[in-house]
Design an enzyme around this catalytic site. Structure first.
Site, PDB file in Angstrom:
ATOM      1  N   LYS A 125     -24.246  11.726 -27.609  1.00 56.23           N
ATOM      2  CA  LYS A 125     -23.442  12.884 -27.145  1.00 56.23           C
ATOM      3  C   LYS A 125     -22.160  12.414 -26.457  1.00 56.23           C
ATOM      4  O   LYS A 125     -21.088  12.989 -26.645  1.00 56.23           O
ATOM      5  CB  LYS A 125     -24.244  13.704 -26.124  1.00 56.23           C
ATOM      6  CG  LYS A 125     -25.238  14.647 -26.750  1.00 56.23           C
ATOM      7  CD  LYS A 125     -25.842  15.535 -25.664  1.00 56.23           C
ATOM      8  CE  LYS A 125     -27.197  16.035 -26.105  1.00 56.23           C
ATOM      9  NZ  LYS A 125     -28.033  16.480 -25.008  1.00 56.23           N
TER      10      LYS A 125
ATOM     11  N   GLY B 170     -28.288   4.545 -20.754  1.00 53.88           N
ATOM     12  CA  GLY B 170     -29.281   5.615 -20.779  1.00 53.88           C
ATOM     13  C   GLY B 170     -29.870   5.757 -22.169  1.00 53.88           C
ATOM     14  O   GLY B 170     -29.891   4.791 -22.934  1.00 53.88           O
ATOM     15  N   SER B 171     -30.316   6.964 -22.476  1.00 55.40           N
ATOM     16  CA  SER B 171     -31.024   7.166 -23.746  1.00 55.40           C
ATOM     17  C   SER B 171     -30.039   7.172 -24.922  1.00 55.40           C
ATOM     18  O   SER B 171     -28.855   7.491 -24.764  1.00 55.40           O
ATOM     19  CB  SER B 171     -31.786   8.484 -23.701  1.00 55.40           C
ATOM     20  OG  SER B 171     -30.888   9.556 -23.572  1.00 55.40           O
TER      21      SER B 171
ATOM     22  N   CYS C   9     -35.181  -0.462 -20.481  1.00 52.20           N
ATOM     23  CA  CYS C   9     -34.600  -0.310 -21.819  1.00 52.20           C
ATOM     24  C   CYS C   9     -34.988  -1.487 -22.709  1.00 52.20           C
ATOM     25  O   CYS C   9     -35.170  -1.344 -23.901  1.00 52.20           O
ATOM     26  CB  CYS C   9     -33.094  -0.169 -21.737  1.00 52.20           C
ATOM     27  SG  CYS C   9     -32.317  -1.457 -20.762  1.00 52.20           S
TER      28      CYS C   9
ATOM     29  N   GLU D  32     -38.976   4.785 -28.561  1.00 52.23           N
ATOM     30  CA  GLU D  32     -39.022   4.275 -27.188  1.00 52.23           C
ATOM     31  C   GLU D  32     -39.859   5.225 -26.323  1.00 52.23           C
ATOM     32  O   GLU D  32     -39.591   6.419 -26.262  1.00 52.23           O
ATOM     33  CB  GLU D  32     -37.588   4.201 -26.633  1.00 52.23           C
ATOM     34  CG  GLU D  32     -37.553   3.736 -25.192  1.00 52.23           C
ATOM     35  CD  GLU D  32     -36.119   3.582 -24.646  1.00 52.23           C
ATOM     36  OE1 GLU D  32     -35.343   4.550 -24.706  1.00 52.23           O
ATOM     37  OE2 GLU D  32     -35.797   2.484 -24.165  1.00 52.23           O
TER      38      GLU D  32
ATOM     39  N   GLU E 109     -25.066   1.254 -23.500  1.00 51.82           N
ATOM     40  CA  GLU E 109     -26.265   0.415 -23.390  1.00 51.82           C
ATOM     41  C   GLU E 109     -27.446   1.370 -23.465  1.00 51.82           C
ATOM     42  O   GLU E 109     -27.711   2.101 -22.517  1.00 51.82           O
ATOM     43  CB  GLU E 109     -26.223  -0.368 -22.068  1.00 51.82           C
ATOM     44  CG  GLU E 109     -27.056  -1.624 -22.120  1.00 51.82           C
ATOM     45  CD  GLU E 109     -28.489  -1.396 -21.706  1.00 51.82           C
ATOM     46  OE1 GLU E 109     -29.315  -1.048 -22.599  1.00 51.82           O
ATOM     47  OE2 GLU E 109     -28.800  -1.560 -20.529  1.00 51.82           O
TER      48      GLU E 109
ATOM     49  N   THR F 264     -28.450  10.736 -25.444  1.00 48.44           N
ATOM     50  CA  THR F 264     -27.314  11.063 -24.584  1.00 48.44           C
ATOM     51  C   THR F 264     -26.117  10.175 -24.923  1.00 48.44           C
ATOM     52  O   THR F 264     -24.976  10.644 -24.917  1.00 48.44           O
ATOM     53  CB  THR F 264     -27.714  10.925 -23.099  1.00 48.44           C
ATOM     54  OG1 THR F 264     -28.801  11.824 -22.856  1.00 48.44           O
ATOM     55  CG2 THR F 264     -26.576  11.270 -22.170  1.00 48.44           C
ATOM     56  N   GLY F 265     -26.373   8.917 -25.249  1.00 46.08           N
ATOM     57  CA  GLY F 265     -25.293   8.007 -25.641  1.00 46.08           C
ATOM     58  C   GLY F 265     -24.520   8.569 -26.826  1.00 46.08           C
ATOM     59  O   GLY F 265     -23.281   8.518 -26.866  1.00 46.08           O
TER      60      GLY F 265
ATOM     61  N   LYS G 259     -21.347   8.390 -11.918  1.00 42.87           N
ATOM     62  CA  LYS G 259     -22.265   9.534 -11.986  1.00 42.87           C
ATOM     63  C   LYS G 259     -23.669   8.975 -12.197  1.00 42.87           C
ATOM     64  O   LYS G 259     -24.067   8.664 -13.310  1.00 42.87           O
ATOM     65  CB  LYS G 259     -21.863  10.447 -13.154  1.00 42.87           C
ATOM     66  CG  LYS G 259     -22.199  11.919 -12.971  1.00 42.87           C
ATOM     67  CD  LYS G 259     -23.649  12.241 -12.706  1.00 42.87           C
ATOM     68  CE  LYS G 259     -24.492  12.318 -13.945  1.00 42.87           C
ATOM     69  NZ  LYS G 259     -25.944  12.412 -13.665  1.00 42.87           N
TER      70      LYS G 259
HETATM   71  P1  NAI Z   1     -30.354  10.272 -20.090  1.00 44.88           P
HETATM   72  O1  NAI Z   1     -29.915   9.271 -21.055  1.00 44.88           O
HETATM   73  O2  NAI Z   1     -30.196  11.699 -20.477  1.00 44.88           O
HETATM   74  O3  NAI Z   1     -29.624  10.050 -18.672  1.00 44.88           O
HETATM   75  C1  NAI Z   1     -28.803   8.963 -18.346  1.00 44.88           C
HETATM   76  C2  NAI Z   1     -27.585   9.474 -17.616  1.00 44.88           C
HETATM   77  O4  NAI Z   1     -26.814  10.310 -18.467  1.00 44.88           O
HETATM   78  C3  NAI Z   1     -27.895  10.328 -16.390  1.00 44.88           C
HETATM   79  O5  NAI Z   1     -26.972  10.045 -15.376  1.00 44.88           O
HETATM   80  C4  NAI Z   1     -27.711  11.726 -16.910  1.00 44.88           C
HETATM   81  O6  NAI Z   1     -27.424  12.653 -15.902  1.00 44.88           O
HETATM   82  C5  NAI Z   1     -26.528  11.554 -17.835  1.00 44.88           C
HETATM   83  N1  NAI Z   1     -26.391  12.577 -18.853  1.00 44.88           N
HETATM   84  C6  NAI Z   1     -27.342  13.342 -19.429  1.00 44.88           C
HETATM   85  N2  NAI Z   1     -26.796  14.178 -20.339  1.00 44.88           N
HETATM   86  C7  NAI Z   1     -25.465  13.933 -20.355  1.00 44.88           C
HETATM   87  C8  NAI Z   1     -24.374  14.463 -21.087  1.00 44.88           C
HETATM   88  N3  NAI Z   1     -24.533  15.421 -22.001  1.00 44.88           N
HETATM   89  N4  NAI Z   1     -23.143  13.965 -20.859  1.00 44.88           N
HETATM   90  C9  NAI Z   1     -22.949  12.990 -19.943  1.00 44.88           C
HETATM   91  N5  NAI Z   1     -23.951  12.468 -19.206  1.00 44.88           N
HETATM   92  C10 NAI Z   1     -25.196  12.920 -19.411  1.00 44.88           C
HETATM   93  O7  NAI Z   1     -31.818   9.977 -19.705  1.00 44.88           O
HETATM   94  P2  NAI Z   1     -32.888  10.931 -18.998  1.00 44.88           P
HETATM   95  O8  NAI Z   1     -32.714  12.362 -19.376  1.00 44.88           O
HETATM   96  O9  NAI Z   1     -32.883  10.612 -17.564  1.00 44.88           O
HETATM   97  O10 NAI Z   1     -34.193  10.395 -19.693  1.00 44.88           O
HETATM   98  C11 NAI Z   1     -34.478  10.785 -21.011  1.00 44.88           C
HETATM   99  C12 NAI Z   1     -35.088   9.637 -21.751  1.00 44.88           C
HETATM  100  O11 NAI Z   1     -34.134   8.618 -21.941  1.00 44.88           O
HETATM  101  C13 NAI Z   1     -36.203   8.949 -21.021  1.00 44.88           C
HETATM  102  O12 NAI Z   1     -37.389   9.592 -21.256  1.00 44.88           O
HETATM  103  C14 NAI Z   1     -36.167   7.580 -21.584  1.00 44.88           C
HETATM  104  O13 NAI Z   1     -36.944   7.510 -22.743  1.00 44.88           O
HETATM  105  C15 NAI Z   1     -34.731   7.367 -21.952  1.00 44.88           C
HETATM  106  N6  NAI Z   1     -33.985   6.522 -21.018  1.00 44.88           N
HETATM  107  C16 NAI Z   1     -33.589   5.322 -21.459  1.00 44.88           C
HETATM  108  C17 NAI Z   1     -32.886   4.480 -20.633  1.00 44.88           C
HETATM  109  C18 NAI Z   1     -32.471   3.163 -21.103  1.00 44.88           C
HETATM  110  O14 NAI Z   1     -31.869   2.387 -20.339  1.00 44.88           O
HETATM  111  N7  NAI Z   1     -32.759   2.811 -22.318  1.00 44.88           N
HETATM  112  C19 NAI Z   1     -32.553   4.859 -19.255  1.00 44.88           C
HETATM  113  C20 NAI Z   1     -32.970   6.197 -18.900  1.00 44.88           C
HETATM  114  C21 NAI Z   1     -33.667   6.972 -19.777  1.00 44.88           C
END
Ligand code: NAI
Ligand code: MG
Length: 503
Positions: A245, A238-239, A294, A393, A260, A242-243, A185
């Site tokens: 959750k 990801g964030s 990240c 971050e 990660e 969300t991690g 996904k």
């Molecule tokens: P996110 O962490 O929400 O998204 C990453 C993935 O998780 C995407 O595929 C998203 O669709 C999925 N996702 C979102 N909510 C979910 C849920 N409840 N259950 C399962 N999967 C879910 O990141 P997002 O919204 O794109 O960006 C938000 C913030 O996160 C950014 O502003 C940034 O600060 C941070 N971020 C950090 C990353 C890292 O590698 N450290 C990568 C991406 C975003």
């Protein structure tokens, strides 16, 4: 330079499928703010079908099934994917640059790394065959014991938008190498190249159901995957929010996860560095991929004796960074990924100002670009450890700077964070670098550089940056079950009930 954006469907059981609810999500080019296409939006109903397809592909018995095939058999498919990706590199790099805004040259690196990662895990899969059985010596002669590593099952892979195809590959390649079947996904912000990966899998004849790719929103497509009873593991990048959750959802079923997550990594620059070399690594460590990394070393800790000269150099070099459409030649900084991300980064900058920090350079939209989510490379000084900009971050091109006077103070400031992903130290004194390396509370250390990453070495963090490791043999272990097999080899009866006196 216009390049057509392919219209794709969900990739389930080796076929393109319309999402059951028929929903699609627009693709917005972050450089022009124009809608340039759309992607299918999966929901829980599509997730169910994909999970069943993956289970079927995993459990089918006999012949050359994915989970029971040899590593060498699976490696052939991984190599075919790598070759096809290399063949399509110019197009894939452009699609990546258009979708997430990263400079084309960086996107081209990513595509090379994607192919390299599939090749690497093909090697790993081939080597697995000779390592599958480990004899264990046990202290009772009546027993023989061995350990086998076997594929874990159906895995859910949820990935972000900053390295769309590469982050997907970091999980897909080891998962497939191990013999797992998977549902990927990708992020709704940048899914084009992952849908092209689906096309590559179709082209090379990957068996149906081995890899299913479902685009869609996090809560609608990611959450049902994380909580699905037939998904044996979730690997997420990801964030941290969300991690957390995902971990909560997985905890209900005691489903293993690897996470990660975010970071606020330090780069510590000592007084003995070559200023030019150190300045380049400092800028690269924070502004590469438009600052959306990240592991970005976004907290500069600089020895007070060289701080004025060093910071002056950083500012001067920032003025020369080419900010443009990522497809323009020489681009070194493109737009951030979305309007939401633009607003978020700008809010970090305005809060830093309100809290008393100084915006020494940048902090605004570049004057020559009226459209697009562009933000100047930004350097913030007069930062205290209680400020938001020090603690959280940003995920954008924003570097905050603080000085130190002793090595002890540098260590304390470097570790003054809830995160623990990466840390860099720059100094000609290698003994000092070694002391710093030991002291950093992180999963990745860079000495006299920042950010280089190789698929042979483990990647991941500690503290709120998550746990588990992508890449290398550690990346493969994520997708393997360790099975202990103990065999009674004596001809004698066990005797517990039949001859109690013997026990
Ligand atoms: P996110 O962490 O929400 O998204 C990453 C993935 O998780 C995407 O595929 C998203 O669709 C999925 N996702 C979102 N909510 C979910 C849920 N409840 N259950 C399962 N999967 C879910 O990141 P997002 O919204 O794109 O960006 C938000 C913030 O996160 C950014 O502003 C940034 O600060 C941070 N971020 C950090 C990353 C890292 O590698 N450290 C990568 C991406 C975003
Ligand atoms: Mg996009």
């Amino acid at each position: 330079m216009a390049i057509p954006i392919p219209t794709r469907q969900l990739f389930i059981d080796g076929e393109w499928r319309e999402p059951i609810k028929g929903k699609r999500i627009p693709i917005i080019n972050p450089s022009t703010e124009q809608t340039i296409g759309d992607i299918p939006a999966a929901t829980a109903e599509d997730v169910d079908i994909a999970v069943e397809a993956a289970r079927k592909a995993f459990f089918r018995n006999g012949g050359k099934d994915w989970s029971s095939a040899t590593g060498a058999h699976r490696a052939k498919y991984l190599r075919a994917i790598a070759a096809k990706i290399t063949e399509r590199k110019p197009e894939l790099a452009k699609l990546e640059a258009i979708d997430c805004g990263k400079p084309l040259e960086e996107a081209a690196w990513d595509i090379d790394d994607v192919a390299g990662c599939f090749e690497y895990f093909a090697d790993v899969a081939e080597n697995m065959d000779s390592k599958q059985v480990t004899p264990i010596s046990v202290p009772m002669e009546a027993f023989k014991c061995h350990v086998v590593k076997e594929p874990l099952g159906v895995v859910g892979l949820i990935t972000p938008w900053n390295y769309p195809l590469l982050m997907a590959t970091w999980k897909v390649a080891p998962a497939l190498a191990s013999g797992c079947t998977a549902i990927l996904k990708p992020s709704e912000m940048a899914s084009i190249t992952c849908l092209e990966l689906a096309n590559v899998c179709k082209d090379i004849g990957l068996p149906p159901g081995v890899l299913n790719i479902l685009t869609g929103l996090g809560p609608e497509a990611g959450a049902p995957l994380a909580s699905h009873p037939h998904v044996d593991k979730i690997a997420f990048t990801g964030s941290s929010a969300t991690g957390s959750k995902i971990m909560t959802a997985a905890a209900q079923l005691v489903k293993p996860v690897t996470l990660e997550l975010g970071g606020k990594s330090p780069i510590v620059v000592f007084e003995d560095v070559d200023l030019d070399k150190a300045a380049e690594w400092t800028l690269f460590g924070c502004f590469w991929t438009n600052g959306q990394i990240c592991s970005a070393t976004s907290r500069l800790l600089i020895h007070e004796s060289i701080a004025p000269a060093f910071v002056e150099k950083l500012v001067k070099w920032c003025e020369n960074i080419k900010i443009s459409d990522p497809l323009e030649e020489g681009c070194r900084l493109g737009p951030v990924v979305s309007s939401g991300q633009y607003d978020k980064v700008m809010k970090f900058i305005s809060t830093a100002k309100e809290e008393g920090a100084t915006i020494l350079h940048g902090g605004a939209r570049p004057q020559h670009l009226e459209k697009g989510f562009f933000i100047q490379p930004t350097i913030i000084t007069d930062v205290t450890t209680s400020m938001q900009i020090w603690k959280e971050e940003v995920f954008g091109p924003v570097l905050c700077v603080k000085t130190f006077s002793t090595e002890e103070e540098a260590v304390e400031l470097a570790n003054d964070t809830q995160y623990g992903l990466g840390a860099a130290v720059l100094s000609q004194d290698l003994a000092r670098c070694e002391r710093m390396t030991k002291a950093f509370q992180v999963g990745i250390v860079w000495v006299n550089c920042s950010q280089p990453c190789f698929c042979q070495a483990p990647w991941g963090g500690k503290k709120r940056s998550g746990f588990g490791r992508d890449l290398g043999e550690w990346g493969l272990d994520n997708y393997l079950n360790v099975k202990q097999v103990t065999t009674y080899v004596s001809n004698d009866a066990w005797g517990w009930y039949t001859a109690p006196s013997k026990m």
